[in-house]
Design a protein around this motif. Structure first.
Motif, mmCIF file in Angstrom:
data_model
loop_
_atom_site.group_PDB
_atom_site.id
_atom_site.type_symbol
_atom_site.label_atom_id
_atom_site.label_comp_id
_atom_site.label_asym_id
_atom_site.label_seq_id
_atom_site.Cartn_x
_atom_site.Cartn_y
_atom_site.Cartn_z
ATOM 1 N N SER A 58 63.136 -88.078 -58.241
ATOM 2 C CA SER A 58 62.557 -88.921 -57.194
ATOM 3 C C SER A 58 63.551 -89.019 -56.039
ATOM 4 O O SER A 58 64.736 -88.684 -56.190
ATOM 5 N N PRO A 59 63.120 -89.446 -54.859
ATOM 6 C CA PRO A 59 64.041 -89.568 -53.727
ATOM 7 C C PRO A 59 65.258 -90.437 -54.038
ATOM 8 O O PRO A 59 66.379 -90.113 -53.655
ATOM 9 N N GLU A 60 65.027 -91.559 -54.742
ATOM 10 C CA GLU A 60 66.149 -92.441 -55.077
ATOM 11 C C GLU A 60 67.114 -91.759 -56.033
ATOM 12 O O GLU A 60 68.330 -91.856 -55.891
ATOM 13 N N GLY A 61 66.572 -91.050 -57.020
ATOM 14 C CA GLY A 61 67.423 -90.384 -57.999
ATOM 15 C C GLY A 61 68.225 -89.251 -57.397
ATOM 16 O O GLY A 61 69.390 -89.046 -57.737
ATOM 17 N N LYS A 62 67.619 -88.494 -56.496
ATOM 18 C CA LYS A 62 68.327 -87.388 -55.854
ATOM 19 C C LYS A 62 69.554 -87.891 -55.103
ATOM 20 O O LYS A 62 70.606 -87.249 -55.100
ATOM 21 N N ALA A 63 69.418 -89.044 -54.480
ATOM 22 C CA ALA A 63 70.552 -89.616 -53.765
ATOM 23 C C ALA A 63 71.685 -89.952 -54.724
ATOM 24 O O ALA A 63 72.867 -89.801 -54.392
ATOM 25 N N GLU A 64 71.334 -90.409 -55.918
ATOM 26 C CA GLU A 64 72.355 -90.748 -56.905
ATOM 27 C C GLU A 64 73.128 -89.525 -57.385
ATOM 28 O O GLU A 64 74.269 -89.629 -57.811
ATOM 29 N N LEU A 65 72.494 -88.350 -57.358
ATOM 30 C CA LEU A 65 73.122 -87.144 -57.894
ATOM 31 C C LEU A 65 73.970 -86.396 -56.879
ATOM 32 O O LEU A 65 74.608 -85.402 -57.222
ATOM 33 N N LYS A 66 73.990 -86.854 -55.630
ATOM 34 C CA LYS A 66 74.680 -86.088 -54.594
ATOM 35 C C LYS A 66 76.137 -85.830 -54.936
ATOM 36 O O LYS A 66 76.673 -84.762 -54.666
ATOM 37 N N GLY A 67 76.778 -86.810 -55.554
ATOM 38 C CA GLY A 67 78.206 -86.667 -55.824
ATOM 39 C C GLY A 67 78.543 -85.749 -56.970
ATOM 40 O O GLY A 67 79.684 -85.284 -57.086
ATOM 41 N N ILE A 68 77.586 -85.463 -57.850
ATOM 42 C CA ILE A 68 77.903 -84.661 -59.040
ATOM 43 C C ILE A 68 77.002 -83.430 -59.181
ATOM 44 O O ILE A 68 77.079 -82.714 -60.177
ATOM 45 N N GLY A 69 76.163 -83.158 -58.215
ATOM 46 C CA GLY A 69 75.289 -81.995 -58.301
ATOM 47 C C GLY A 69 73.851 -82.411 -58.128
ATOM 48 O O GLY A 69 73.542 -83.575 -57.913
ATOM 49 N N GLY A 70 72.962 -81.460 -58.229
ATOM 50 C CA GLY A 70 71.551 -81.754 -58.023
ATOM 51 C C GLY A 70 70.688 -81.206 -59.132
ATOM 52 O O GLY A 70 71.122 -80.404 -59.945
ATOM 53 N N LEU A 71 69.450 -81.675 -59.163
ATOM 54 C CA LEU A 71 68.471 -81.229 -60.143
ATOM 55 C C LEU A 71 67.230 -80.801 -59.379
ATOM 56 O O LEU A 71 66.548 -81.633 -58.778
ATOM 57 N N SER A 72 66.953 -79.512 -59.356
ATOM 58 C CA SER A 72 65.823 -79.028 -58.573
ATOM 59 C C SER A 72 64.514 -79.415 -59.235
ATOM 60 O O SER A 72 64.431 -79.582 -60.461
ATOM 61 N N ALA A 73 63.496 -79.559 -58.407
ATOM 62 C CA ALA A 73 62.171 -79.927 -58.918
ATOM 63 C C ALA A 73 61.636 -78.859 -59.861
ATOM 64 O O ALA A 73 60.991 -79.161 -60.875
ATOM 65 N N ALA A 74 61.914 -77.582 -59.552
ATOM 66 C CA ALA A 74 61.415 -76.493 -60.407
ATOM 67 C C ALA A 74 62.049 -76.550 -61.789
ATOM 68 O O ALA A 74 61.368 -76.423 -62.817
ATOM 69 N N THR A 75 63.383 -76.756 -61.836
ATOM 70 C CA THR A 75 64.068 -76.830 -63.130
ATOM 71 C C THR A 75 63.615 -78.055 -63.904
ATOM 72 O O THR A 75 63.377 -77.978 -65.120
ATOM 73 N N ALA A 76 63.503 -79.179 -63.213
ATOM 74 C CA ALA A 76 63.030 -80.391 -63.882
ATOM 75 C C ALA A 76 61.631 -80.175 -64.452
ATOM 76 O O ALA A 76 61.326 -80.627 -65.569
ATOM 77 N N GLY A 77 60.772 -79.470 -63.704
ATOM 78 C CA GLY A 77 59.425 -79.196 -64.189
ATOM 79 C C GLY A 77 59.429 -78.372 -65.460
ATOM 80 O O GLY A 77 58.661 -78.641 -66.392
ATOM 81 N N VAL A 78 60.307 -77.362 -65.513
ATOM 82 C CA VAL A 78 60.405 -76.526 -66.717
ATOM 83 C C VAL A 78 60.836 -77.369 -67.914
ATOM 84 O O VAL A 78 60.268 -77.271 -69.014
#
Length: 544
Positions: free
Chosen positions: A212-232
């Motif tokens: 989610s937008p809020e969660g993506k902001a939380e991950l900025k410092g340690i990396g990201g989680l793409s929507a495609a990977t999360a979907g898989v």
């Protein structure tokens, strides 16, 4: 010649002292047999495997044995289907139990439960005992019976998702290395923020929030989680749950220390994990067995080399563990096998041929019991040649011997008390003293009901965890705008939503879309979360 020591089993010693008249005295043994017997004449406690075999003749005065103190150096039991591997496991396990060593057995086919009941005498057992110089008496072992996720008669064995860890779960979900890395990021975030991942819905909730937008902001410092990977990952979790695997994850979590118990008269408890109900999901149960080992490694203190192991763990169908494994997973297996011996745990891998086991792992298996192999196809012949190459030099033509062995016969080499390999010995194995076959269903149920562990593990519990925390925080603000239902669908009709929408875009997804979660995620780190430490496999235990 130094004759083999009498059996360490007290019940067998008196009868073995008076062998049948047909047995040759030591001086009359063939030179090759005498030389092999000398290599197995240990002075300390040992397990009795059987008698040296030359041609079709067994020599009861030439006994093949395994010193008890080297069983934490691991081992391999291999052979084609129907050659007697299961009975060999049973033979070794019941003698370990008699020596006060707890044992773990995975019952893939449902025919190992008989170890908890006395065997039944018969002509075949009587003949085999006479051939190998065994004083056979029926005796069962103290046993506990477990079932993975409660799918079976035994006591349910569960693990929390957070304890299972990202590396093992990625293997179950068949994720690639990129997806595995992303899953590890999810676990890392949950660990840091006190979001307990007890079951699959907890993991789904956290992944949904992090995309989610809020969660993506939380991950900025340690990396990201793409929507495609999360979907898989979410789709894989849905498939896993639809297959009924959700029952394997949750609480109460099994405490692997319960595998180290002894019973009356100091006999080791044999823990039997029944797996027939899940044998169509080999990736799941083989990985679950690895979780048990990884958890033992994390929990047990360093003890070095003991005079007897704390536990011997038989890992049946071991080839399933290595099939399709990532590089990181294989490295973790190799390191766990290498290091767990210092915790007093011995591992026996059980499979068809040594080539099923990676070379780095095979090199650590000091005790070998190789049953017959068949060479019906070019691939079989190649496997036979590879197997022969893994044995020390001997006076046998192993290519011929391994194709001619009968059921209940094997080629053996183990480590001596000094840690050196013993001579390769074709061996006619002893008969197990416990029941060779499944225990009667009524007796099995009675044994499970009478277990002191049944009350602790039988009923599943669902404590507050990541799912409830995220949902509660999202629902708290009264001014949070309600999410409009999707066009053409009635709100709240979960049965009409696709599985991935239930996890990512349903009620939970609506709640997770609240801006209130942003401040919650930043402040949710707790001392409990910070206490999580992870092992080689990414498995974890909160401090008990």
């Amino acid at each position: 010649m130094t004759s083999a020591q009498p059996p360490s089993d007290p019940a067998a010693a008196p009868a073995d002292a008076a062998l049948p008249d047909a047995v040759l005295p030591d001086a009359a043994l063939p030179d090759a047999v005498r030389e092999i017997a000398a290599g197995y004449a240990f002075t300390g406690p040992a397990l009795e495997l059987g008698a040296v075999l030359q041609g079709t003749d067994a020599y009861p005065q030439a006994q093949v044995r395994i010193p008890l103190g080297v069983l934490n150096r691991h081992g391999l039991v291999a052979g084609a289907t129907g050659t007697g591997k299961t009975k060999t496991l049973q033979l070794i396990a019941e003698q370990l139990s008699a020596q006060g060593v707890p044992v773990f057995l995975a019952d893939i086919k449902g025919d190992v439960s008989g170890i908890g009941a006395p065997g039944v005498a018969g002509d075949r057992i009587t003949a085999r005992a006479a051939e190998v110089g065994q004083a056979w008496t029926p005796q069962g072992c103290p046993a506990e019976f477990y079932a993975l996720g409660g799918q079976g008669t035994g006591i349910p064995v569960r693990a929390t998702v957070t304890s299972f860890g990202p590396l093992l779960l990625a293997k179950v979900l068949e994720l690639n290395e990129t997806q595995e890395s992303s899953l590890g990021l999810v676990f890392h975030y949950a660990d840091r923020h006190g979001l307990e991942l007890y079951d699959l819905k907890d993991l789904t909730a956290v992944i949904t929030f992090l995309t989610s937008p809020e969660g993506k902001a939380e991950l900025k410092g340690i990396g990201g989680l793409s929507a495609a990977t999360a979907g898989v990952i979410l789709r894989s979790l849905t498939v896993l749950e639809n297959e009924g695997a959700g029952a394997f994850f949750g609480e109460p979590e099994f405490d692997t220390v319960d595998l180290l118990r002894t019973a009356e008269q100091g006999r080791g408890v044999v823990s039997v994990l029944e797996l027939p109900a899940v044998q169509d999901r080999p990736r799941l149960f083989s990985t679950f067995l690895m979780w048990l080992l990884a958890d033992l490694y994390q929990e047990l203190p360093e003890v070095g080399d003991l005079d007897r192991p704390k536990l011997v763990f038989f890992f049946d169908e071991a080839h399933l563990l290595f099939k399709g494994a990532s590089k990181a997973f294989l490295e973790a297996i190799t390191q766990t096998v290498r290091l767990i011996r210092s915790k007093g745990v011995g591992i026996f891998l059980v499979t068809q041929t040594p080539k099923d086991v990676p070379a780095d792992v095979l090199a650590q298996l000091g005790n070998r019991v190789q049953h017959a192999l068949r060479a019906f196809t070019p691939d079989d012949a190649k496997a036979l040649k590879a197997t022969v190459s893994t044995f020390p030099r001997s006076g046998y033509d192993l290519t011929e011997v391994l194709t001619r062995l009968g059921t209940g016969e094997a080629v053996v080499t183990v480590l001596s008390e000094k840690g050196a390999p013993t001579p390769v010995a074709a061996t006619r194995l002893r008969a197990p003293r416990s029941l060779m076959g499944p225990m009667e269903p009524a007796a099995l149920r009675a044994a499970v009901d009478a277990s002191p562990l049944a009350a602790r593990y039988r009923d599943a519990i669902d404590r507050e965890s990541a799912y409830e925390k995220l949902a509660a925080r999202a629902a708290a603000p009264e001014d949070a705008p309600p999410r409009a239902p999707e066009p053409g669908r009635a709100p709240g009709r979960a049965s009409e939503r696709a599985p991935e929408q239930e996890g990512a875009g349903g009620l939970l997804g609506s709640l997770l879309g609240s801006p209130a979660l942003k401040s919650f995620a930043r402040s949710a780190g707790t001392q409990l979360g910070r206490e999580i430490t992870r092992s080689l496999f990414g498995t974890s235990r909160r401090h008990r």
